[in-house]
Design a protein around this motif. Structure first.
Motif, PDB file in Angstrom:
ATOM      1  N   LEU A 147    -116.900 -32.960  56.225  1.00  0.00           N
ATOM      2  CA  LEU A 147    -116.190 -31.782  56.721  1.00  0.00           C
ATOM      3  C   LEU A 147    -115.467 -32.170  58.014  1.00  0.00           C
ATOM      4  CD1 LEU A 147    -115.551 -28.835  56.219  1.00  0.00           C
ATOM      5  CD2 LEU A 147    -117.598 -28.209  57.502  1.00  0.00           C
ATOM      6  N   TYR A 148    -114.145 -32.083  57.985  1.00  0.00           N
ATOM      7  CA  TYR A 148    -113.289 -32.493  59.101  1.00  0.00           C
ATOM      8  C   TYR A 148    -112.737 -31.277  59.826  1.00  0.00           C
ATOM      9  CZ  TYR A 148    -113.463 -37.082  56.911  1.00  0.00           C
ATOM     10  OH  TYR A 148    -113.901 -38.266  56.370  1.00  0.00           O
ATOM     11  N   THR A 149    -112.506 -31.437  61.129  1.00  0.00           N
ATOM     12  CA  THR A 149    -111.909 -30.371  61.927  1.00  0.00           C
ATOM     13  C   THR A 149    -110.830 -30.944  62.837  1.00  0.00           C
ATOM     14  OG1 THR A 149    -113.455 -30.579  63.792  1.00  0.00           O
ATOM     15  CG2 THR A 149    -114.110 -29.128  61.970  1.00  0.00           C
ATOM     16  N   ALA A 150    -109.880 -30.090  63.208  1.00  0.00           N
ATOM     17  CA  ALA A 150    -108.845 -30.475  64.164  1.00  0.00           C
ATOM     18  C   ALA A 150    -108.353 -29.225  64.875  1.00  0.00           C
ATOM     19  CB  ALA A 150    -107.684 -31.189  63.478  1.00  0.00           C
ATOM     20  N   ARG A 151    -108.147 -29.318  66.169  1.00  0.00           N
ATOM     21  CA  ARG A 151    -107.546 -28.231  66.943  1.00  0.00           C
ATOM     22  C   ARG A 151    -106.073 -28.566  67.111  1.00  0.00           C
ATOM     23  NH1 ARG A 151    -110.232 -24.757  70.711  1.00  0.00           N
ATOM     24  NH2 ARG A 151    -108.731 -23.228  71.507  1.00  0.00           N
ATOM     25  N   ARG A 152    -105.228 -27.734  66.568  1.00  0.00           N
ATOM     26  CA  ARG A 152    -103.788 -27.944  66.650  1.00  0.00           C
ATOM     27  C   ARG A 152    -103.173 -26.707  67.305  1.00  0.00           C
ATOM     28  NH1 ARG A 152    -104.790 -32.734  66.241  1.00  0.00           N
ATOM     29  NH2 ARG A 152    -104.283 -34.028  64.418  1.00  0.00           N
ATOM     30  N   GLY A 153    -102.848 -26.839  68.594  1.00  0.00           N
ATOM     31  CA  GLY A 153    -102.301 -25.710  69.317  1.00  0.00           C
ATOM     32  C   GLY A 153    -103.295 -24.570  69.352  1.00  0.00           C
ATOM     33  N   SER A 154    -102.917 -23.435  68.820  1.00  0.00           N
ATOM     34  CA  SER A 154    -103.786 -22.253  68.820  1.00  0.00           C
ATOM     35  C   SER A 154    -104.517 -22.081  67.491  1.00  0.00           C
ATOM     36  CB  SER A 154    -102.955 -20.999  69.109  1.00  0.00           C
ATOM     37  OG  SER A 154    -101.937 -20.847  68.129  1.00  0.00           O
ATOM     38  N   THR A 155    -104.630 -23.159  66.718  1.00  0.00           N
ATOM     39  CA  THR A 155    -105.263 -23.076  65.401  1.00  0.00           C
ATOM     40  C   THR A 155    -106.351 -24.128  65.258  1.00  0.00           C
ATOM     41  OG1 THR A 155    -103.171 -22.323  64.434  1.00  0.00           O
ATOM     42  CG2 THR A 155    -104.868 -23.069  62.911  1.00  0.00           C
ATOM     43  N   LEU A 156    -107.516 -23.716  64.760  1.00  0.00           N
ATOM     44  CA  LEU A 156    -108.563 -24.650  64.350  1.00  0.00           C
ATOM     45  C   LEU A 156    -108.458 -24.811  62.839  1.00  0.00           C
ATOM     46  CD1 LEU A 156    -111.229 -26.261  64.964  1.00  0.00           C
ATOM     47  CD2 LEU A 156    -112.434 -24.187  64.232  1.00  0.00           C
ATOM     48  N   LEU A 157    -108.307 -26.054  62.391  1.00  0.00           N
ATOM     49  CA  LEU A 157    -108.220 -26.364  60.973  1.00  0.00           C
ATOM     50  C   LEU A 157    -109.499 -27.072  60.543  1.00  0.00           C
ATOM     51  CD1 LEU A 157    -104.596 -27.837  60.978  1.00  0.00           C
ATOM     52  CD2 LEU A 157    -105.264 -25.500  60.401  1.00  0.00           C
ATOM     53  N   PHE A 158    -109.912 -26.870  59.294  1.00  0.00           N
ATOM     54  CA  PHE A 158    -111.059 -27.602  58.770  1.00  0.00           C
ATOM     55  C   PHE A 158    -110.866 -27.838  57.282  1.00  0.00           C
ATOM     56  CE2 PHE A 158    -112.194 -23.099  58.535  1.00  0.00           C
ATOM     57  CZ  PHE A 158    -112.690 -22.964  57.244  1.00  0.00           C
ATOM     58  N   GLY A 159    -111.525 -28.885  56.763  1.00  0.00           N
ATOM     59  CA  GLY A 159    -111.396 -29.186  55.349  1.00  0.00           C
ATOM     60  C   GLY A 159    -112.284 -30.327  54.913  1.00  0.00           C
ATOM     61  N   SER A 160    -112.499 -30.404  53.597  1.00  0.00           N
ATOM     62  CA  SER A 160    -113.316 -31.475  53.026  1.00  0.00           C
ATOM     63  C   SER A 160    -112.667 -32.842  53.184  1.00  0.00           C
ATOM     64  CB  SER A 160    -113.556 -31.214  51.532  1.00  0.00           C
ATOM     65  OG  SER A 160    -114.273 -30.024  51.316  1.00  0.00           O
ATOM     66  N   GLU A 161    -111.345 -32.865  53.293  1.00  0.00           N
ATOM     67  CA  GLU A 161    -110.620 -34.111  53.489  1.00  0.00           C
ATOM     68  C   GLU A 161    -109.530 -33.884  54.521  1.00  0.00           C
ATOM     69  OE1 GLU A 161    -109.278 -35.794  49.804  1.00  0.00           O
ATOM     70  OE2 GLU A 161    -111.223 -35.552  48.816  1.00  0.00           O
ATOM     71  N   VAL A 162    -109.109 -34.962  55.157  1.00  0.00           N
ATOM     72  CA  VAL A 162    -108.080 -34.865  56.192  1.00  0.00           C
ATOM     73  C   VAL A 162    -106.775 -34.361  55.602  1.00  0.00           C
ATOM     74  CG1 VAL A 162    -106.796 -36.155  57.944  1.00  0.00           C
ATOM     75  CG2 VAL A 162    -109.194 -36.720  57.495  1.00  0.00           C
ATOM     76  N   ARG A 163    -106.512 -34.689  54.352  1.00  0.00           N
ATOM     77  CA  ARG A 163    -105.255 -34.284  53.726  1.00  0.00           C
ATOM     78  C   ARG A 163    -105.069 -32.769  53.756  1.00  0.00           C
ATOM     79  NH1 ARG A 163    -104.542 -36.684  48.622  1.00  0.00           N
ATOM     80  NH2 ARG A 163    -106.008 -38.267  49.276  1.00  0.00           N
ATOM     81  N   ALA A 164    -106.153 -32.010  53.704  1.00  0.00           N
ATOM     82  CA  ALA A 164    -106.033 -30.555  53.776  1.00  0.00           C
ATOM     83  C   ALA A 164    -105.516 -30.127  55.144  1.00  0.00           C
ATOM     84  CB  ALA A 164    -107.383 -29.905  53.486  1.00  0.00           C
ATOM     85  N   LEU A 165    -105.955 -30.801  56.190  1.00  0.00           N
ATOM     86  CA  LEU A 165    -105.487 -30.492  57.536  1.00  0.00           C
ATOM     87  C   LEU A 165    -104.027 -30.882  57.705  1.00  0.00           C
ATOM     88  CD1 LEU A 165    -108.607 -30.477  57.678  1.00  0.00           C
ATOM     89  CD2 LEU A 165    -108.428 -31.518  59.925  1.00  0.00           C
ATOM     90  N   LEU A 166    -103.658 -32.021  57.146  1.00  0.00           N
ATOM     91  CA  LEU A 166    -102.279 -32.497  57.264  1.00  0.00           C
ATOM     92  C   LEU A 166    -101.313 -31.637  56.461  1.00  0.00           C
ATOM     93  CD1 LEU A 166    -102.827 -36.360  56.969  1.00  0.00           C
ATOM     94  CD2 LEU A 166    -102.635 -34.988  59.042  1.00  0.00           C
TER      95      LEU A 166
END
Length: 644
Positions: A147-166
């Protein structure tokens, strides 16, 4: 097994359903049987379904509480779900499906988020509780499901793979210089970071949560609910009792993981771990499907000539009466599969993994679930030559220095300045890998450094958290590339608990002998690799299931003869990928260093098969994800989103 993704807006705005669908669609290979989406103001959840248990529409996700206030998206399997289901039903929960997904929902509603401590399985899930305005992100004890996470500006993204965040419009791909230095030190990453700048992997055994109403001040709070612990062995445990308990716990673990409403098979390498799993599985499933990948070894010399295990696998398949399938991996499979392997793996870890990709592809043609032998070595002491390198170290500092020196698998500290471009070095702490390594140990007060038993226990703990974790990431990503669920019976909670209690001297056959040696005698054995020394208690326990010749076989990892192939049939491919003028990774790695590594390997002076694999993988990774991205030290610009 499924794929999950989502977004949390921290600026008061609502999640855009179209953006959520982009994230879900990026994970279609993880869930070809359906999709589902849910938005509730600032929170959005996406799910791709691979139906395993209860194939009806009752198993669709997101799954909701009866009042619609709690929503769940979940990836994985909970093997004790039937026991939990009976308990929760007795406590008044009215089930609407036969799924383990709903058992998670019931557990949360009845006991709160700490119910996960009782879940024996592999999972990663996101749960949104609108009543308290909090999103929970949870990962299983061992890190089987990512389970991956990334904070991008005012949004927290998460997903089973990085490709979902990208795939999200605010997603971007950039290189984390500290991570790439760590990767080329350990051929692994020890912490939460990934090669993708700003993208983190939630630690195993962790519950994270965030309140979107806190706005820009909101942070993702993390707390560990479980960790490996080899520091409290049971000295009263006899060899006989340990073997009997291991056999019983192992048998229960395999039986538990056979639950499925779709076909189940097993990898069968010819070794003890996968052979034992197949032996137990074949008892409950007549004509169990088993899968082996062998290697084309014509012209291969030395130890690599024995890497093809098909003969041993065939003998066990005949013994257990399985329906056995094989594939021969040839040198041409490396260049043919590397782009797909790297794009699915994304998060580069450990050694050569394209054979895993091909084995999963083979299995996926016949079954939807496949049992893997991962974890046996790390739990039961399968790498004695590693432990004996440091088990005589005098105190914590000597242990950490010696063990750190061993785990510099690719580029040593002294070679780093010659390996990386100046921009990478300027952007990183020159002592970063050493400090990351030390921090793992110094952050754990349960570790001891007084006795050889302490030190071996420390190595087991470290390798379960790092090397095994890397193997699990590879296993998940390359199996799910083919919509295949990979299960790991050795990582059953009861079996792990038992393995942690078994004393070191019952795992390592020559441990007491080595303890009694003088320092001079011990130094003469630093190159020691006696393959029947490790996993003693497991060997004796599994002797009830598989042939003696399998128990006594020389240990062999699942690896292609890459040292020979790189010098022979794959030489042109290696040189084209790594020495061409258009090599993308040259922005981060000095071409002259790579040229010398290639030359020394091709000349037969040195064996750089591990480093060559990582260089090839990183070059392909750069091509896949960093086209047009600036190297460290260059002013960043908006980079194109890579969907992988």
């Amino acid at each position: 097994m499924c794929g999950i993704a989502g977004a949390v807006r921290l600026d008061g705005s609502s999640v855009n359903p179209r953006e959520l669908r982009l994230m879900g669609d990026a994970l279609a290979h993880r869930g070809p049987d359906g999709d589902g989406f849910h938005t509730d103001g600032p929170v959005g959840l996406a799910h791709r379904r691979l139906a395993i248990i209860d194939l009806s529409d009752a198993g669709r996700q997101p799954m909701f509480s009866a009042d619609g206030q709690v929503a769940l998206v979940y990836n994985g399997e909970v093997y004790n779900f039937r026991d939990l289901r009976r308990e929760y039903a007795q406590r008044g929960y009215a089930f609407r499906s036969r799924t383990d997904s709903e058992v998670l929902l019931a557990g949360y509603l009845l006991d709160g988020i700490d119910f996960v401590r009782r879940c024996n399985g592999m999972f990663a899930f996101a749960l949104w509780d609108a009543r308290i305005r909090r999103l929970f992100l949870v990962r299983d004890r061992y890190g089987i499901k990512p389970l991956y996470t990334a904070r991008r500006g005012s949004t927290l993204l998460f997903g089973s793979e990085v490709r979902a965040l990208l795939a999200h419009p605010e997603g971007r791909a950039g290189l984390d210089p500290a991570a790439v230095v760590e990767y080329f030190t350990f051929q692994n990453l020890l912490g939460q970071h990934t090669l993708f700048e700003g993208v983190s992997l939630l630690d195993p055994g962790t519950i994270a949560s965030i309140d979107p109403d806190e706005g820009a001040r909101a942070v993702l709070h993390r707390r560990r609910y479980w960790d490996f612990d080899f520091s409290r062995p049971d000295a009263s445990l006899t060899a006989h009792d340990a073997e009997a308990q291991t056999l019983a716990a192992f048998t229960r673990a395999v039986d538990r993981q056979m639950v499925s409403d779709v076909p189940v098979g097993s990898y069968l390498s010819g070794g003890m771990d996968s052979g034992s799993i197949a032996a137990v599985a074949a008892r409950s499933l007549p004509r169990l499907s088993t899968f082996t990948c062998g290697f084309q070894v014509q012209g291969v010399e030395g130890v690599e000539a024995g890497y093809d295990e098909r003969t041993a696998a065939e003998a066990m398949a005949a013994r257990f009466g399985t329906e056995h399938f094989e594939q021969v991996i040839a040198p041409a499979d490396l260049p043919a599969t590397l782009p797909a392997v790297v794009r699915h793996l994304e998060d580069l870890r450990v050694g050569m993994s394209y054979p895993n990709y091909l084995a999963a592809r083979l299995a996926s043609k016949f079954v939807t679930v496949c049992l893997s032998g991962a974890g046996g070595d790390e739990l039961f002491g399968g790498y004695p030559w590693r432990y004996y390198k440091v088990f005589r170290a005098g105190g914590r500092e000597a242990f950490l220095d010696g063990y750190y020196a061993y785990w510099q698998r690719l580029v040593k500290d002294g070679d780093r300045a010659a390996f990386f471009q100046p921009g990478v070095l300027a952007a990183t702490d020159p002592d970063g890998p050493r400090q990351a390594f030390r921090k793992m140990f110094t952050d754990n007060p349960a570790l001891g450094y007084d006795t050889p038993e302490d030190l071996v226990g420390n190595t087991l703990w470290f390798e379960a958290k790092t090397f095994l974790h890397g193997l699990l990431i590879v296993g998940d990503r390359l199996a799910m590339a083919h919509s295949l669920e990979e299960r790991v019976p050795f990582l059953d909670d009861d079996l792990v608990a038992l393995a942690q209690r078994i004393p070191v001297n019952l795992k390592l056959g020559n441990f007491e002998r080595f303890k009694a040696m003088s320092d001079d005698e011990a130094r003469r054995f630093l190159g020691y690799v006696e393959t029947d020394d490790g996993k003693q208690v497991l060997r004796h326990a599994m002797a009830h299931l598989i042939p003696r010749e399998t128990i006594e076989r020389r240990k062999q990892g699942f690896s292609a003869p890459e040292e020979s192939w790189a010098r022979g049939p794959n030489r042109a491919f290696v040189e084209r990928m790594l020495l061409s003028s258009d090599t993308v990774s040259a922005e981060w790695i000095r071409p002259e260093y790579v040229r010398e590594v290639v030359r020394r390997h091709m000349d037969g002076r040195e064996n750089h098969r591990l480093l060559l694999w990582s260089l090839l993988s990183f070059e392909e990774w750069c091509r896949a994800f960093l086209a047009g991205a600036p190297a460290p030290g260059v002013a960043p610009e908006a980079s194109a989103i890579a969907s992988g």
